[in-house]
Design an enzyme around this catalytic site. Structure first.
Site, short mmCIF file in Angstrom:
data_model
loop_
_atom_site.label_atom_id
_atom_site.label_comp_id
_atom_site.label_asym_id
_atom_site.label_seq_id
_atom_site.Cartn_x
_atom_site.Cartn_y
_atom_site.Cartn_z
N ASP A 227 68.97 -30.44 183.13
CA ASP A 227 70.12 -29.58 182.84
C ASP A 227 70.12 -29.14 181.37
O ASP A 227 71.18 -29.07 180.73
CB ASP A 227 71.45 -30.30 183.15
N GLU A 424 76.64 -23.96 191.15
CA GLU A 424 76.83 -24.76 189.94
C GLU A 424 76.16 -24.07 188.76
O GLU A 424 75.64 -22.97 188.88
CB GLU A 424 76.23 -26.16 190.13
N ASN A 493 67.53 -29.29 192.55
CA ASN A 493 68.55 -28.43 191.98
C ASN A 493 67.99 -27.62 190.81
O ASN A 493 66.89 -27.86 190.34
CB ASN A 493 69.81 -29.21 191.62
N GLU A 565 58.80 -36.95 161.19
CA GLU A 565 59.11 -38.11 162.03
C GLU A 565 58.00 -38.29 163.08
O GLU A 565 57.57 -37.32 163.70
CB GLU A 565 60.47 -37.92 162.72
N GLU A 567 58.26 -39.39 165.88
CA GLU A 567 58.79 -39.03 167.19
C GLU A 567 58.78 -37.50 167.38
O GLU A 567 59.43 -36.98 168.27
CB GLU A 567 60.18 -39.62 167.40
N ASN A 593 67.42 -42.19 163.74
CA ASN A 593 65.97 -42.29 163.53
C ASN A 593 65.35 -43.04 164.70
O ASN A 593 65.89 -44.05 165.15
CB ASN A 593 65.67 -43.02 162.22
N ASP A 689 56.93 -44.91 162.43
CA ASP A 689 58.20 -44.24 162.12
C ASP A 689 57.97 -42.79 161.69
O ASP A 689 58.64 -41.88 162.16
CB ASP A 689 58.92 -45.02 161.01
CA LIG Z 1 61.11 -41.89 162.82
#
Ligand SMILES: [Ca+2]
Ligand SMILES: [Ca+2]
Ligand SMILES: [Ca+2]
Length: 795
Positions: A227, A424, A493, A565, A567, A593, A689
């Site tokens: 969604d 919807e 959906n 980062e 991530e 973080n 990290d």
């Molecule tokens: Ca990080």
């Protein structure tokens, strides 16, 4: 791929059904999920202590064999040899009474080998549980070639009603009534080593390759997200999603139970400024006992807008509390921090005009017009059970209502939207003076579907001249996107949003593509975010969007000379992310973080189109937390199997965050960067990290410095301003002949300022010197600037 399976086998049990060699093979072929396992509850499983804790299966009086240690071991220096077998069940046994529990699931592995030249070329072996009486349960199996060590493996759940007072495990060959008739086939000697039984602990880490390098969809492959609602702020698009991963519970076979949405009470946020490298900002705890909005149970189908209220920009995240209502939480930035400013749901059946008694009050879609007036679109369902053409094609289940200036209240009464076949996902955007209401059509309420309206389960749209419509069937313009099943096999959906970044419009949708890749085809309702370009015809109508894995082009290269980062991921395999305490170095003190974890040997992450420039990169730095000795990060360009251009040995105290650097030999131009992780098998190697790269070109702390005298009474004051024009927070020192001032942590775009009292009525022209210190590309950089000021007299 082979390496990954080997890895899984050593530490973790690849998903395998007991009697399901076929299923096991299918799962292995798709690199299906593996599961973490608890400690081994078998004593002396490797037979390094001789026969300690082992005896011959004695379930039947006819069973009998001789166990003896052998130095022909699969691992270590010893295994067990079984000879003189009297029955097919005659094999080494261990008592697990009191060590296994009814209702729990366990994983078993064992190594087995037979060598009798007169035996068949291959032979099946079983690991079997005997709880007493005459019931024996095969819990693991292998068919092994003569002379080779085979791997018995399986997972099994002990029935909840099963007594485990005499739980025993043993290794055997398949039962036959008269084994002595052919002892070479049924009673051959065999060897066993490395037996393990451990509690099965499901892991939600996705081991399958869910997003192919070079492709843009799904946007992320280490978690799900449904969604998706896009929100653009400062040139970056944030996508807020129903956190399907909360429902993802892969069982012993690696397949999850079906997504019911019932436990979903957090919202997943990712962002990107280039549309291929996506930053995982983690989950917002919206509803439930630990949520921002404790009065709500669920947080589905979010929608985001920002508005300046009382002079301060606030961020409003609307969510569906299942089908029963909708709420809103308030943030200080697109990624929080978040708070509850209302104390109860925003839309309920008590909201004027909202309810017709059978419609769902969910799927809030927020839109702010150019005049500042905000609107909330919501609703869905509406099946009255009549199976009539009218109810199917015109359930009139969705609504629009004005929001108050505070964005957390409603004004007036909700008005009915009569969108053909509506179900919807109502969402509005504005383009060139026209308002577009898009929505998902229903799957049929039993009545005939009007062929002049949209097909079922598709994203259709209306166009009007006003945010309130009126949204009548006459405003229906067609479909934007067919059901995802049209393009990806698995349907389900449909949910969408539209955003504009630069001059281009984009369309978000979801599809069960990652779910399908995990299982090799089957889906259980776990949805992933996708992107497509959205283009228009000259009359303002929308060109139909087609779903694909290619996605959209990366719209800008990634700047490596800053904190990135970890991530932030274009493509990856085998990793997971988790939130950690402390702020994001890249996104600021108030941003959550995350770190990359569950890093095993062979896992990898990557960044797409990193622009190292003509100066080139001379170093790469990783902020890591070592968890096992001997890990390393290899950096490769343009492919995860390309030559290694740098290696960061992760050689630092275990458990502590540290920054480690490796030299790069002037990597220039634009490349995809792959970080491949290596180290001992069977261990979580480290967590990461952030990354940063250092350039050969001199890095500067960018400041704009001005100095000007002014009079206060008969004293000259020297006003000095230094604006931080860089991308990193800086410590700024203002040095003048009349004193100095140090300001720490000056954020990008902010300034350091001081008005120095000269304590005289007249000064000559002169100069000030300002230094800025910041961490750029992982290194501390100090830059110095002079600024002249004029003579002044305040007499
Ligand atoms: Ca990080
Ligand atoms: Ca051994
Ligand atoms: Ca992993």
């Amino acid at each position: 791929m082979f390496k990954r399976v080997r890895k899984a086998a050593r530490r973790r049990v690849a998903a395998a059904a007991v009697a399901g060699a076929l299923l096991a093979a299918a799962v292995a072929a798709t690199a299906g999920p593996v599961q973490a396992a608890g400690p081994n509850i078998i004593v002396n499983g490797g037979f390094e202590d001789g026969l300690t804790s082992w005896f011959v299966n004695n379930g039947n009086t006819t069973d009998g064999a001789t166990l003896s240690p052998t130095t022909d071991a699969y691992a270590g220096s010893s295994a067990v040899l079984v000879t003189q077998r009297k029955t097919t069940g005659s094999g080494p046994m261990q008592d697990l009474s009191g060590k296994v529990q009814a209702g729990k699931t366990y994983a078993i592995t064992a190594r087995v080998k037979y060598e009798n030249a007169n035996s068949p070329a291959t032979k099946q072996f079983f690991a079997t549980m005997h709880y007493g009486g005459s019931t024996y349960t095969n819990v693991g199996t292998v068919t092994v070639a003569r002379g080779q060590w085979g791997l018995i493996q399986g997972t099994f759940t002990i029935p909840a009603s099963q007594s485990v007072a005499t739980a025993r495990l043993f290794i055997e060959t398949p039962w036959t009534s008269n084994p002595a008739s052919d002892p070479n086939t049924h009673l051959m000697d065999f060897k066993v080593d490395d037996v393990s039984v451990s509690e099965f602990v499901p892991s939600t880490t996705i081991e399958a390759l869910g997003k192919n390098p070079g492709e843009g969809n799904p946007l992320i492959s280490h978690k799900f997200g449904a969604d998706g609602n896009a929100f653009v702020h400062d040139g970056r698009v944030y996508i807020y999603m129903t956190n399907d991963t909360q429902e993802y519970k892969p069982g012993p076979t690696g397949v999850s139970s079906t997504n019911t949405y019932a436990s979903i009470n957090t919202i997943t946020v990712i962002s990107s400024d280039d549309l291929v490298n996506w930053v995982d900002h983690g989950e917002i705890p919206v509803a439930g006992p630990n949520g921002i909005a404790r009065y709500a149970n669920n947080s589905w189908a979010p929608a985001m807008e920002s508005k300046v209220v009382d002079g301060k920009e606030k961020f409003f995240l609307y969510f569906a509390n299942n089908g029963g209502g909708s709420g809103v939480i308030v943030g200080d930035s697109p990624i929080g921090p978040w708070r509850d400013e209302r104390g109860n749901l925003l839309i309920t059946s008590a909201t004027p005009g909202a309810s017709n008694g059978i419609n769902w009050l969910f799927d809030p879609g927020v839109f702010i017009d150019d005049d500042g007036q905000a609107y909330l679109y919501f609703g869905g369902g509406g099946d009255d059970g009549s199976r009539s053409a009218e109810n199917t094609n015109h359930p009139k289940s969705t609504r629009v209502i004005r929001l108050g200036d505070d964005m957390i209240s409603t004004k007036g009464s909700a008005e009915v939207i009569d969108a053909p076949l509506v179900f919807e996902a109502g969402h509005v955007f504005k383009r060139e003076g026209k308002y577009y209401y898009s929505y998902s059509s229903n799957f049929g309420f039993g009545g005939p579907v009007d062929p002049n309206g949209p097909p079922t389960g598709a994203i259709a749209y209306l166009m009007a001249d006003n945010p309130m419509g009126p949204w009548t069937p006459e405003t229906y313009k067609g479909i934007i996107f067919r059901n995802p099943g049209t393009y990806f096999g698995a349907g389900g959906n449909n949910h969408q949003s539209v955003f504009k970044l630069g001059d281009q419009y984009y369309f978000t949708y979801h599809a069960q593509t990652l779910n399908s890749r995990i299982t090799g085809g089957a889906t259980q309702g776990f949805r992933s975010p996708h992107l497509a370009k959205l283009d228009f015809n000259p009359d303002g109508t929308i060109k139909e969007v087609r779903g694909d894995y290619k996605g959209v082009d990366q719209i800008r290269n990634l700047d490596p000379y800053r904190v990135i980062e970890a991530e932030t991921i274009a493509w990856q395999q085998g990793i997971a992310t988790k939130k950690v305490d402390g702020a994001s170095e890249e996104f600021g003190a108030q941003a959550p973080n995350l770190v990359v974890h569950d890093i095993d040997n062979g896992d990898w992450t990557s960044l797409a189109k990193v622009d190292f420039g003509e100066g080139g990169a001379v170093g790469v730095t990783a902020k890591v937390r070592p968890l096992a000795a001997g890990g390393k990060i290899e950096i490769r360009l343009d492919g995860r199997n390309s030559p290694v251009v740098a290696t960061i040995p992760v050689d630092a105290p275990l458990g502590e965050w540290t920054k480690l650097t490796a030299a790069l030999d002037g990597v220039k131009g634009v490349h995809d960067v792959y970080f491949t992780y290596a180290g001992p098998s069977g261990a979580d190697l480290f967590e990461v990290d952030s990354w940063s790269f250092a350039t050969a070109q001199e890095q500067k702390v960018k400041l704009t410095v001005t100095a000007a005298p002014r009079c206060i009474g008969s004293s000259v004051y020297l006003a000095v301003t230094a604006v931080n024009d860089g991308d990193a927070p800086a410590t700024i020192e203002l040095n003048t002949p009349f004193g100095k001032k140090t300001v720490t942590d000056v954020a990008p775009g902010k300034q350091a300022y001081q008005s120095f009292n000269t304590r005289t009525a007249q000064i000559d022209a002169g100069k000030v010197t300002v230094t800025g210190t910041a961490t750029i590309g992982g290194k501390q950089v100090t830059s110095s600037y002079d600024a002249a000021y004029s003579a002044a007299s305040c007499r």
